[in-house]
Design an enzyme around this catalytic site. Structure first.
Site, short mmCIF file in Angstrom:
data_model
loop_
_atom_site.label_atom_id
_atom_site.label_comp_id
_atom_site.label_asym_id
_atom_site.label_seq_id
_atom_site.Cartn_x
_atom_site.Cartn_y
_atom_site.Cartn_z
N ILE A 66 -5.01 6.24 -32.48
CA ILE A 66 -5.08 4.90 -31.90
C ILE A 66 -3.87 4.13 -32.40
CG2 ILE A 66 -6.42 2.77 -31.69
CD1 ILE A 66 -8.26 4.90 -30.88
N GLU A 67 -3.06 3.64 -31.48
CA GLU A 67 -1.93 2.78 -31.84
C GLU A 67 -2.39 1.34 -31.78
OE1 GLU A 67 2.65 1.69 -30.50
OE2 GLU A 67 1.46 3.04 -29.24
N LEU A 68 -2.27 0.64 -32.88
CA LEU A 68 -2.60 -0.78 -32.95
C LEU A 68 -1.28 -1.51 -32.79
CD1 LEU A 68 -5.04 -0.53 -35.98
CD2 LEU A 68 -5.63 -0.62 -33.54
#
Length: 114
Positions: A103-105
């Protein structure tokens, strides 16, 4: 998703997304539509579905969620017992969901003065 309810808990309680709908609407769900506001007609959607996790499945790519503060969100994920995929720093960060998906925040860069 190996465990739909566990994944829903991560995306709602840890990342703060809201459930806009579940499929089917009645009975045991096999899919949730999630977003920042819970309004599925106007929101950015993340769809999580029941399914079997297969070896190497985490290599499909990544999920990107735009967040106001990447560091704070990554620290929140780690504090909830999940792991960062890379060292946490200012700006954009990367974490793993309960099934190991990346997951890229993503934190947008600050606007430059004109």
């Amino acid at each position: 998703m190996s465990d739909l309810e566990r994944s829903k808990k991560f995306y709602t309680e840890v990342l703060g997304l809201k459930v806009g709908a579940k499929v089917p609407a009645e009975g045991e769900p096999y899919e949730y539509l999630l977003g920042l506001t819970g309004n599925i007609r106007e929101d950015t959607l993340v769809v999580i579905r029941k399914g079997e996790v297969k070896p190497g499945a985490t290599e499909f790519g990544s999920i990107t969620i735009v967040v106001p503060n990447g560091r704070k969100m990554a620290e929140r994920v780690v504090a909830a017992g999940y792991r960062a995929a890379r060292p946490i720093g200012d700006g954009t960060n990367f974490v793993r969901d309960p099934d190991g998906y990346l997951i890229e925040l993503y934190q947008r860069p600050a606007a430059r003065p004109k």
